[in-house]
Every structure is written in structure tokens, then in C-alpha cells.
Design a protein around this motif. Structure first.
Motif, mmCIF file in Angstrom:
data_model
loop_
_atom_site.group_PDB
_atom_site.id
_atom_site.type_symbol
_atom_site.label_atom_id
_atom_site.label_comp_id
_atom_site.label_asym_id
_atom_site.label_seq_id
_atom_site.Cartn_x
_atom_site.Cartn_y
_atom_site.Cartn_z
ATOM 1 N N SER A 182 0.844 -1.345 -0.088
ATOM 2 C CA SER A 182 0.076 0.012 0.026
ATOM 3 C C SER A 182 0.936 1.263 -0.030
ATOM 4 O O SER A 182 0.497 2.337 -0.751
ATOM 5 C CB SER A 182 -0.912 0.025 1.127
ATOM 6 O OG SER A 182 0.038 0.001 2.370
ATOM 7 N N VAL A 183 2.068 0.952 0.850
ATOM 8 C CA VAL A 183 2.837 2.178 0.479
ATOM 9 C C VAL A 183 3.312 2.780 -0.623
ATOM 10 O O VAL A 183 3.269 4.152 -0.879
ATOM 11 C CB VAL A 183 4.077 2.107 1.527
ATOM 12 C CG1 VAL A 183 5.149 3.358 1.647
ATOM 13 C CG2 VAL A 183 3.707 1.628 3.063
ATOM 14 N N LYS A 184 3.597 1.879 -1.333
ATOM 15 C CA LYS A 184 4.146 2.105 -2.732
ATOM 16 C C LYS A 184 2.846 2.581 -3.609
ATOM 17 O O LYS A 184 2.990 3.791 -4.330
ATOM 18 C CB LYS A 184 4.540 0.963 -3.534
ATOM 19 C CG LYS A 184 5.227 1.312 -4.888
ATOM 20 C CD LYS A 184 5.712 0.184 -5.645
ATOM 21 C CE LYS A 184 6.122 0.541 -6.944
ATOM 22 N NZ LYS A 184 4.872 1.090 -7.811
ATOM 23 N N TYR A 185 1.614 2.202 -3.378
ATOM 24 C CA TYR A 185 0.620 2.742 -4.194
ATOM 25 C C TYR A 185 0.178 4.096 -3.999
ATOM 26 O O TYR A 185 -0.312 4.933 -4.684
ATOM 27 C CB TYR A 185 -0.672 1.761 -4.015
ATOM 28 C CG TYR A 185 -0.559 0.389 -4.758
ATOM 29 C CD1 TYR A 185 -0.359 0.165 -6.172
ATOM 30 C CD2 TYR A 185 -0.453 -0.908 -3.846
ATOM 31 C CE1 TYR A 185 -0.165 -0.976 -6.612
ATOM 32 C CE2 TYR A 185 -0.102 -1.978 -4.595
ATOM 33 C CZ TYR A 185 -0.406 -2.231 -5.904
ATOM 34 O OH TYR A 185 -0.028 -3.340 -6.662
ATOM 35 N N VAL A 186 0.354 4.239 -2.581
ATOM 36 C CA VAL A 186 0.202 5.699 -1.922
ATOM 37 C C VAL A 186 1.066 6.622 -2.741
ATOM 38 O O VAL A 186 0.704 7.732 -3.250
ATOM 39 C CB VAL A 186 0.184 5.861 -0.411
ATOM 40 C CG1 VAL A 186 0.150 7.080 -0.250
ATOM 41 C CG2 VAL A 186 -1.218 5.051 -0.085
ATOM 42 N N ALA A 187 2.346 6.235 -2.875
ATOM 43 C CA ALA A 187 3.286 7.143 -3.162
ATOM 44 C C ALA A 187 3.150 7.488 -4.618
ATOM 45 O O ALA A 187 3.185 8.548 -5.260
ATOM 46 C CB ALA A 187 4.953 6.402 -3.140
ATOM 47 N N ASP A 188 2.756 6.373 -5.395
ATOM 48 C CA ASP A 188 2.545 6.420 -6.946
ATOM 49 C C ASP A 188 1.312 7.557 -7.075
ATOM 50 O O ASP A 188 1.365 8.513 -8.057
ATOM 51 C CB ASP A 188 2.017 5.216 -7.532
ATOM 52 C CG ASP A 188 3.523 4.346 -7.753
ATOM 53 O OD1 ASP A 188 4.414 4.706 -7.314
ATOM 54 O OD2 ASP A 188 3.111 3.096 -8.019
ATOM 55 N N LEU A 189 0.249 7.315 -6.318
ATOM 56 C CA LEU A 189 -0.942 8.286 -6.343
ATOM 57 C C LEU A 189 -0.433 9.698 -5.952
ATOM 58 O O LEU A 189 -1.002 10.695 -6.629
ATOM 59 C CB LEU A 189 -2.102 7.700 -5.493
ATOM 60 C CG LEU A 189 -3.510 8.688 -5.347
ATOM 61 C CD1 LEU A 189 -3.987 8.960 -6.751
ATOM 62 C CD2 LEU A 189 -4.246 7.953 -4.213
ATOM 63 N N GLU A 190 0.340 9.817 -5.091
ATOM 64 C CA GLU A 190 0.617 11.247 -4.480
ATOM 65 C C GLU A 190 1.397 12.007 -5.588
ATOM 66 O O GLU A 190 1.240 13.168 -5.837
ATOM 67 C CB GLU A 190 1.542 11.101 -3.363
ATOM 68 C CG GLU A 190 1.036 10.473 -2.033
ATOM 69 C CD GLU A 190 0.124 11.722 -1.148
ATOM 70 O OE1 GLU A 190 -0.122 12.815 -1.790
ATOM 71 O OE2 GLU A 190 0.030 11.488 -0.044
ATOM 72 N N ALA A 191 2.280 11.186 -6.613
ATOM 73 C CA ALA A 191 2.788 11.632 -7.174
ATOM 74 C C ALA A 191 1.876 12.249 -8.566
ATOM 75 O O ALA A 191 2.195 13.332 -9.105
ATOM 76 C CB ALA A 191 3.743 10.826 -8.041
ATOM 77 N N VAL A 192 1.100 11.634 -8.808
ATOM 78 C CA VAL A 192 -0.132 12.025 -9.875
ATOM 79 C C VAL A 192 -0.817 13.118 -9.384
ATOM 80 O O VAL A 192 -1.223 13.999 -10.109
ATOM 81 C CB VAL A 192 -0.859 10.827 -10.089
ATOM 82 C CG1 VAL A 192 -2.225 11.146 -11.172
ATOM 83 C CG2 VAL A 192 -0.436 9.662 -10.879
#
Ligand code: 3PG
Ligand code: CO
Length: 558
Positions: free
Chosen positions: A174-184
């Protein structure tokens, strides 16, 4: 109008007793037969004996394009699996339909999109859903497609309410999915759209309950997403998740992260849901979106106290989740149309059916089985029985309700009231999702013992049975590298696999009432779950409708 008449089979006589159709949910036939395959490790004398019967055991496909998913890299799941089993057909499923709607831009021309776009100039657009690329309930790339589509079409303020996964994807991801979303979201910010994560929580704790197993999950979600109330507040989502997961050596799973709300420097929630806002549930799969949809859609609602019900919401689902309830009324992509399901043939030909599971799989063996129709197809011909599930993590009680299901099924088999008895055992799937190997072994052993009892009951009334599954899960409990080698964590312990697998599933037929000459054909090597419905009708002594995928059985003596 469609002709539902069933003709007697040319060579397979009707059985004296009933036909049992038994689904061992999440019980795959995996090529990796090692210490991490709970199906293999478990002591399963019943299915072992069934595997040894010539021409009455085979495997069938349960993933990818064989069940209407976008690609053969997609694992199967219970929704698409039960749709295929019950309908005898392969239809493009939600994941694929949303892909097409985004690729063609059709999503942005539909009525659902028009509705939410009313909020673009002056209000906030909220997206709520499962943040991962599991492809079972949702996909992060589809969320991003919607976010970019909204910003490009004038949305000025976007808030995302994230449900962490760890069940269809590895725990901790989940931490990675959050980081990817935050970038978008940051990129959208730089382009003039104020876009932020506003709240969240683990999918098994917040919002994504199914079949009314535990409405308190939905209330926790409502409180966090709508009211901005949760036991924990943070100023960013990554800190929220890392903190709530706790110690690295014994973390809380992504599935069970507590609800949280993101607040600004002054402690004020950054994204409560207000009058006139738009709300998009971005999951395409129905079962875990129905309850939260009701909370948003129904003006009159008393299942829990919503405290504040925003007025004038522009509320849509990614799809319409329940076609009978028309829930929600507005949606971004029309759902798959699954017509002429096997249950309709049964009720229209006076074939009485009993269907049973426990809460966690009850809608699977009824709603999904019937092509996403809620309730009975014909209450006069059908009896559905739900055994209430425990409200705990299922590795703590891996027998779940298998014994109770077995007892009730035996009663139905022996009653003489039903021609078809349809049973789903949840254990290999629901316990498999916890990643707990020992408990999953136990789950497999339990259902094996139950199958033994059910077969004995069917045999005692000269019936027939087929035993299969909807997708793999318990058959692989470890993450692997590309060559199949188990992956170990930094602590030297195997990295658990909580998700489904790509494995085919077993398919067994038999019964004292089945002539020896009725065997599996050798000429349908690529058969999948959609071939089961025609097979079922043949085992009942009827020809299958021409629109169904071919049968897997024949009378070799004819
Ligand atoms: C779940 O919803 O529990 C998982 O995402 C998928 O499991 P199921 O497809 O077996 O229900
Ligand atoms: Co599952």
C-alpha cells in the motif's frame, strides 16, 4: 422471446437422485507442489481419491480471458468465476469494460460523467475505492485515468479516499501505491487542480464490507470519508499507513489498517464530503460496494446513523452494482450483461434448486451465480440458505461454517425436495487470504472431510455430483520470483501470498447414480469455468443450450 425449454439428453439419462454442485472456493491445482501449496500439503484423502479416478477428473481454466478478464496475466476471482460457472458463457467483465470506456473516451461522454462534471467548477470531486492494481475490485491505473480525465475537463478540487489492499496484492504494498498516487496528485496540483488524499483505511476494516456481514465497517468508512472523523489523524497518507501498520517485524496488514483522516496544519480535515460535491466509487466489482452505495444513495437510511447526509450529491459508481435495485442510479460504465443463466433454465423447467453458503460467499453462489441478479429467480422453485459467518480474521477459525453448511446440505440432499443442490465452501479462499499457511492447510482438510460426507449423502440417494472451484488461492501461499522460487523477506521468513493464483481448478464428477459410461470428453482441452453449466445440465439429463460453452461430458457407450 427466448426459448428456455430443455430437451432430454440424447444419451445421458436423468438421474434418480439429485445433482450436487460443490464449489471449493479458492482451491486450485497448482503446478508448484511444494511446502507452500496448502492444497498439496493438506491431508485430503477425499480429493486425492477423486483425482485417481480415470476420466472423471481434469483441470479447467479459471483466470484471464477464459473468464472475461482483460488478459491472461489476470488471476481469477469469485465474481467472474461464479458468473462463468452459473451462466455457461464468457462475457467481458468490469475490468475490461472500464478499460475500453477509458481507451475510447466513452466514459467521458456518458450520463454518469455528465452528472459528476456539474461539480467540477465549484465543488469537490471525491473518489473512493480500493487502491491497488489487483484488478479484482479496481485498478489504480483506471483511477488515474479518471483523475486525469476530471482535471482535464475542468475539475478544480479532487479528494481521494483510499482503501488499502494487501489481499489481492502483497501485504505492505500500500505504501508504494500511495506514493504513486501522491505523484499523480502533485502533478495535477502543478496544473492547477487542487488534488489530495483525504481519508482511508484497510479494506477489511473500512467501507468494503459485503453481504451485510458487518455494517460497522461501512459506518467507519462513512465517518472517515464523509464526516472527516476517525480515531487517527495525520497530515499525509504515507505517514498514516506506516504508523498504523506499526512495527515492521509484526505489522498490521494493509487489509486491516485503522481508518484515518488527513488534516491540515490546523488539524482540519482536508476533504470532508459536502453538499453539492460529486462522489465516485471507483471499484468496478459489486459485492463490496453495495452497502456504501446505499449509504450514499438512499435519503432514507437507518442501518447506521450517518449524522450528516450531504444534500445534492452527484453520486456515481464506476458501474451499476445491482441491476435489480438499480443501485446506484448513476454510473460511469454500464455493467456486463449476463443473460440466460443456467438458473433461469432450471426454474423455467421446474427443476427445484437449493443453494447454500456462509455469509462471506452467500452472494457468490446466488447473486454472482445468477449473473448479478439479487434475490430469487423464482422463489417457488428455489431455496437459498445463508449460514452467518463469524466476524473475525478467518485464520483464527479456519473451519469457518463448513460443518454447518455440510449438515444443512445433507438435509437438503436427503429431503428429496431438490434436483440441484449448490454448495460453496469459503474456507480455502477466505483463510488463504490471510496468508497463514498452517490455517489454510487446516481449511483444505476441513472442506475435504465435508466433501466426503456430502458425496456419501448423494450416493445414498442414487444422485450425481460435480466438485470444482472458482479460482486458485490456497494452492500457493508464497510470493515467488519469475522462475517460481519462493521469495524470502529480510528476516529469512517466506513472503506470504494473500491473493488468488493463476492456477487452473480441479473438476471432478461422479456419483452412484451416474452410469459408468458417462465420462469426461478428451476433446475440450481448453475448457474453463464457463464449460461447467452445459456439463451440469447434461448431468441432469438435459441437452445444453447452444449458446453455452461446450459440455465436458459424454456417454462413451453411446
Ligand atoms: C475479496 O473481495 O475478498 C477478494 O478481493 C477477492 O476474493 P473473492 O473473489 O474470492 O471474493
Ligand atoms: Co478470494
Amino acid at each position: 422471446s427466448f426459448d428456455y425449454t430443455l430437451k432430454p439428453h440424447a444419451t445421458i439419462p436423468a438421474p434418480e437422485g439429485p445433482l450436487m454442485v460443490c464449489i471449493l472456493d479458492g482451491f486450485g491445482e497448482n503446478e508448484f507442489k511444494d511446502a507452500f501449496n496448502a492444497v498439496h500439503v493438506a491431508n485430503t484423502p477425499t480429493v486425492d481419491a477423486l483425482r485417481a479416478v480415470p476420466k472423471r477428473f481434469r483441470t479447467i481454466k479459471a483466470h484471464g480471458t477464459a473468464v472475461g478478464l482483460p488478459s491472461d496475466a489476470d488471476m481469477g476471482n469469485s465474481e467472474v468465476g461464479h458468473n462463468a460457472l452459473g451462466s455457461g458463457q464468457v462475457v467481458d467483465q468490469g475490468a475490461r469494460l472500464v478499460d475500453i470506456a477509458l481507451e475510447t473516451g466513452k466514459m467521458f461522454e456518458g450520463d454518469g460523467w455528465k452528472l459528476i462534471s456539474q461539480a467540477f467548477p465549484g465543488n469537490t470531486v471525491h473518489f473512493i475505492g480500493l487502491l491497488s492494481d489487483g484488478g479484482v475490485h479496481s485498478r489504480a491505473d483506471q483511477l488515474v485515468g479518471c483523475l486525469r480525465g476530471a482535471a482535464a475537463r475542468g475539475a478544480k478540487r479532487i479528494r481521494v479516499h483510499i482503501l488499502t489492499d494487501g489481499r489481492d496484492v502483497p501485504d505492505g504494498s500500500s505504501v508504494k501505491y500511495v506514493a504513486d498516487l501522491e505523484a499523480v496528485l502533485a502533478q495535477l496540483g502543478s496544473e492547477g487542480c487542487d488534488a489530495k488524499i483525504a481519508s482511508g483505511g484497510g479494506r477489511m476494516k473500512v467501507t468494503m464490507d459485503r453481504y451485510e456481514a458487518d455494517w460497522s465497517m461501512v459506518k467507519r468508512g462513512w465517518d472517515a470519508h464523509v464526516l472527516g472523523k476517525a480515531p487517527h489523524t495525520f497530515t499525509d497518507a504515507k505517514t498514516a499507513i506506516v504508523t498504523l501498520r506499526g512495527p515492521e517485524d509484526a505489522p498490521v496488514s494493509d487489509q486491516y489498517v485503522d481508518p484515518f483522516v488527513i488534516v491540515d496544519e490546523a488539524g482540519k480535515p482536508v476533504g470532508t464530503i459536502e453538499d453539492g460535491d460529486a462522489v465516485v466509487l471507483f471499484n468496478f466489482r459489486a459485492d463490496r460496494m453495495v452497502e456504501i452505495s446505499k449509504a450514499f444513495e438512499y435519503a432514507k437510511f437507518d442501518t447506521f446513523d450517518r449524522e450528516r447526509f450531504p444534500q445534492g450529491l452527484r453520486f456515481v459508481g464506476m458501474m451499476q452494482y445491482d441491476g435489480d435495485l438499480k443501485l446506484p442510479a448513476n454510473y460511469l460504465v454500464p455493467p456486463p450483461e449476463i443473460l440466460h443463466v443456467s438458473g433461469e433454465f432450471l426454474v423455467k423447467n421446474g427443476i427445484a434448486t437449493f443453494a447454500i453458503s456462509e455469509t462471506q460467499k452467500f452472494g457468490h453462489v446466488t447473486f454472482f451465480w445468477n449473473g448479478n441478479r439479487s434475490g430469487y429467480l423464482d422463489a417457488k422453485q428455489e431455496q437459498y440458505l445463508e449460514i452467518p459467518s463469524d466476524k473475525i480474521e478467518f485464520n483464527k477459525a479456519p473451519d469457518m461454517k463448513a460443518r454447518e453448511i455440510t449438515e444443512a446440505s445433507k438435509e437438503a440432499i436427503l429431503s428429496g425436495k431438490y434436483k440441484v443442490i449448490r454448495v460453496n465452501f469459503a474456507n480455502p479462499d477466505m483463510v488463504g487470504h490471510t496468508g497463514d499457511m498452517a490455517a489454510t492447510v487446516r481449511a483444505c482438510e476441513t472442506v475435504d472431510a465435508c466433501v466426503k460426507e456430502l458425496i456419501a449423502a448423494v450416493d445414498s440417494v442414487n444422485g450425481r455430483w460435480l466438485v470444482t472451484s472458482d479460482h486458485g488461492n490456497a494452492d500457493d501461499m508464497v510470493q515467488r520470483d519469475k522462475k517460481g522460487k519462493p521469495l524470502m523477506g529480510e528476516d529469512g521468513k517466506p513472503l506470504p501470498l494473500t491473493s488468488h493464483t493463476l492456477a487452473p481448478v480441479p473438476f471432478f464428477i461422479g456419483g452412484k447414480g451416474l452410469p459408468d459410461s458417462v465420462v469426461l470428453r478428451g476433446d475440450v482441452p481448453d475448457a474453463g469455468l464457463a464449460n461447467v453449466a452445459a456439463t451440469t445440465l447434461n448431468l441432469l439429463g438435459y441437452e445444453a443450450p447452444a449458446i453455452y460453452k461446450p459440455t465436458m461430458v459424454e456417454n462413451a457407450a453411446a
